[in-house]
Scaffold this motif. Structure first.
Motif, mmCIF file in Angstrom:
data_model
loop_
_atom_site.group_PDB
_atom_site.id
_atom_site.type_symbol
_atom_site.label_atom_id
_atom_site.label_comp_id
_atom_site.label_asym_id
_atom_site.label_seq_id
_atom_site.Cartn_x
_atom_site.Cartn_y
_atom_site.Cartn_z
ATOM 1 N N VAL A 261 0.845 -1.202 0.000
ATOM 2 C CA VAL A 261 0.000 0.000 0.000
ATOM 3 C C VAL A 261 0.878 1.248 0.000
ATOM 4 O O VAL A 261 0.626 2.212 -0.727
ATOM 5 N N ALA A 262 1.953 1.181 0.807
ATOM 6 C CA ALA A 262 2.852 2.336 0.901
ATOM 7 C C ALA A 262 3.532 2.619 -0.437
ATOM 8 O O ALA A 262 3.551 3.764 -0.895
ATOM 9 N N THR A 263 4.093 1.570 -1.061
ATOM 10 C CA THR A 263 4.796 1.808 -2.324
ATOM 11 C C THR A 263 3.807 2.248 -3.405
ATOM 12 O O THR A 263 4.087 3.155 -4.184
ATOM 13 N N PHE A 264 2.625 1.614 -3.417
ATOM 14 C CA PHE A 264 1.625 1.987 -4.425
ATOM 15 C C PHE A 264 1.228 3.461 -4.279
ATOM 16 O O PHE A 264 1.178 4.200 -5.260
ATOM 17 N N ASN A 265 0.979 3.868 -3.047
ATOM 18 C CA ASN A 265 0.578 5.265 -2.818
ATOM 19 C C ASN A 265 1.657 6.251 -3.239
ATOM 20 O O ASN A 265 1.354 7.299 -3.818
ATOM 21 N N ALA A 266 2.914 5.884 -2.946
ATOM 22 C CA ALA A 266 4.011 6.780 -3.318
ATOM 23 C C ALA A 266 4.088 6.909 -4.838
ATOM 24 O O ALA A 266 4.262 8.014 -5.368
ATOM 25 N N ILE A 267 3.920 5.771 -5.528
ATOM 26 C CA ILE A 267 3.971 5.813 -6.996
ATOM 27 C C ILE A 267 2.809 6.640 -7.530
ATOM 28 O O ILE A 267 2.956 7.449 -8.453
#
Lengths: 332, 310
Positions: A261-267
């Motif tokens: 979720v964290a990496t997706f949101n950052a992207i």
């Protein structure tokens, strides 16, 4: 003659590489690069979870994704440079082990967007720190462990003893204490995130002393903990991802940390043009942290009590301890 | 500490020592013949990987063990060609083996399972005690509960190694080649052949050691799982003064240091893990500088042998 041949061959090799490089540049969305810590992909845990977020971004946001695995800590900075040269719109450095390298990289390339998972130690206007309240999820699996133990002895196997891993430990201990004050928690650190054999030995030692539920926060050592659980027939608790697939009969539940979720949101921020440096903390409240039981080993009453505790934490009724001090002062 | 705990610590020490011992024995063969084998780590990685691969293919972990041995030999052959025939620098050749093994296994992992990092769990493993009767022994029966076949193999091979190197004519040849290859050559001992056999034997042993770590411990292969054990095995070999029985003692010593640290932690005693992790290296340095007896490497260890053509 030999020399001429060598020159021709090396030229061929160079052209081959250029040709390959050219072929990959299809006109598509921006390139986002994941750099893993030394744990690498395939840990069925932290790094795999980060990569899952990338894969989701590839299908949902149409970005190009790439991963660079770091073999040693000396590779962090060169890998960052490689990612910058590849023209990455965003570089996500996965893990607190990379904090220092990320700091250096961000200073060296001030126009490059970075996201650093699990650490707020690197601070720069072009770094987004993605951290988690791991203690909250650990608290919930601690409640589960306290409910399921028959011996009242519970184990915790950590990787390298760092403040980050201690968040797991103290959150877990607090959960056990809250749900079953009589239970004792054994604490071991393997001082490694990759030596599976050591993970197994630590778990076996705890089991010998009576531990029948063991929670691990030790990356690749964890497979050893789960293997020991299978051999000696006790419960293991997984970490970061739902690890029940490794042994559905012996992985009680898992502390879920939605690195994806964290990496997706950052992207997504980069794709939407909203990226800015700073910090974001994921917690139980936004489902960035949780407890998961895909194998269905937790009885309904335990699930219910986890839900009750979760409610209390989300409502801010108490703060879950995350280090030795806060744990010493913890009471309900 | 109760008796049960003492037994548990010893059992844990033996389990931790076994991969070190197998690899250290490989080092003894190789270095006694005059070839420094810093590539043990790489051969172990190869053994660990191919034992898992062939266990997956055949469903039989013993076939995996055979595969580990075969691919251990393949890796060792590379070292042998470079350091014996081509007379290359043995340290660099060994380092190349380590790098190659780590990279190749990562590549194969991607190629075969389309995932990186670790393989799926094997359908068959060698993690349980093959000799059940021993568990019925009074007092020490508990010790054998988690003895893997590799532990028995390692103990037997220690004495076999000792017998071969010190009690057979060929063993004498090996040691002669490692001390003074020219003299050995003069009396008609094939220096290259002897060194080749010894390096290949080190491949067999280190390959087995790798299998012990994968199918003998956790039932899968993970990148980085060998975690420097090849180098600690080298340290055990030096600490054991290039002698198989010495290597056994040294491996057990390293194992028990770790096991005690683990146990102390479980008991809640605060023993700094970093400190005990240093023990193998500190012990090796102490032996090398001659504080506890003297450790002398075979005289021609590390030197390529140049045959006089005249």
């Amino acid at each position: 003659m030999k020399k001429a041949l060598a020159i021709v061959l090396s030229l061929l090799l160079v052209f081959g590489m250029v040709a390959c490089g050219g072929g990959a540049e299809v006109e598509e969305g921006p390139l986002v690069v994941l750099i893993t810590d030394t744990g690498g992909l395939g840990d069925e845990s932290f790094n795999d979870s980060a990569w899952a977020g990338f894969q989701r971004a590839e299908t949902e946001l149409g970005v190009q994704i790439q991963v660079i695995e770091s073999a040693t800590s000396d590779d962090y900075l060169p890998n960052i440079s490689a990612a910058v040269e590849a023209g990455a719109a965003l570089i996500i450095c996965n893990g607190f082990l990379m904090a220092e390298a990320t700091q250096q990289g961000a200073e060296q390339y001030p126009d490059q967007a970075f996201a650093l998972v699990d650490s707020a130690d690197a601070q720069a206007p072009n770094i987004l720190n993605l951290t988690f309240n791991e203690q909250e999820g650990s608290f919930l699996v601690g409640v589960a462990a306290a409910a399921m133990t028959e011996s009242n002895v519970i184990g915790f196997v950590g990787g390298i003893q760092l403040p980050l891993i201690e968040k797991f430990q103290f959150g877990f201990q607090a959960g056990v204490k809250a749900a079953n004050p009589d239970a004792q928690v054994l604490i071991n650190y393997t001082q490694s995130f990759s030596d599976s054999a050591l993970g197994k030995e630590n778990a076996l030692a705890q089991n010998k002393l009576g531990a029948d539920v063991i929670y691990h926060a030790s990356g690749g050592c964890g497979i050893g903990v789960i293997q020991a659980a299978g051999e000696q027939d006790f419960w293991a608790i997984g970490v970061d991802q739902d690890q029940s697939a490794l042994d559905p009969d012996h992985v009680l539940c898992s502390m879920i940390k939605r690195v994806d979720v964290a990496t997706f949101n950052a992207i997504k921020m980069v794709v939407d043009g909203e990226f800015e440096g700073g910090g974001y903390v994921f917690s139980l409240a936004d489902e960035g942290i949780g407890a998961g039981d895909e194998a269905g080993n937790l009885p309904a009453d335990v699930l219910a009590s986890i839900e009750v505790w979760k409610e209390k934490i989300v409502n801010g009724e108490f703060e879950v301890p995350y280090d030795a001090n806060t744990f010493a002062n913890f009471s309900l | 500490m109760s008796g049960v705990t003492v037994i548990a610590v010893i059992a844990s020490a033996i389990r931790l020592a076994t991969p070190l011992l197998l690899s250290a024995l490989g080092g003894v063969f190789s270095e006694r013949s005059g070839v420094v084998n810093i590539g043990l780590e790489g051969i172990m990685i190869f053994g660990a990987f191919f034992s898992v691969l062939f266990t997956h293919i055949t469903g039989n972990a013993w076939i995996g063990v055979v595969a580990a041995i075969i691919f251990g030999i393949v890796m060792a052959a590379l070292l042998a060609v470079v350091s014996i025939n081509l007379k290359g620098n043995q340290i660099i050749a060994g380092t190349a083996v380590n790098l190659l093994a780590a990279a190749l296994t990562a590549f194969f992992l991607e190629l075969i399972w389309h995932r990186s990092g670790s393989t799926p769990i094997c359908p068959d493993m060698l993690t349980s005690n093959p000799i059940r009767v021993l568990e019925k022994l009074p007092v020490i029966g508990d010790l054998f509960k988690q003895f893997t076949p590799f532990i028995y193999i390692a103990i037997v091979l220690t004495f076999v190694t000792y017998y071969i190197l010190w009690k057979t004519p060929w063993g004498l040849h090996v040691r002669a080649v490692g001390e003074h290859p020219k003299a050995a050559d003069t009396v008609g001992i094939g220096v290259y052949k002897t060194r080749w056999i010894c390096v290949l034997l080190s491949g067999v042993l280190a390959g087995l050691s790798g299998a012990c770590l994968s199918i003998g411990t956790v039932g899968l292969f993970r990148e980085g799982m060998v975690a420097g054990k090849g180098f600690i095995a080298l340290a055990a070999m030096v600490f054991g003064k290039w002698h198989p029985i010495g290597a056994m003692g040294a491996s057990f010593f390293f194992g028990i240091c770790l096991a005690i640290q683990i146990q102390a932690q479980s008991f809640g005693l605060d023993v700094p893990g970093e400190f005990l992790a240093m023990v193998p290296y500190v012990a090796t340095i102490i032996v090398l500088i001659g504080v506890v007896g003297k450790a002398v490497a075979p005289k021609a260890d590390g030197q390529p042998y140049e045959k006089d053509e005249a």
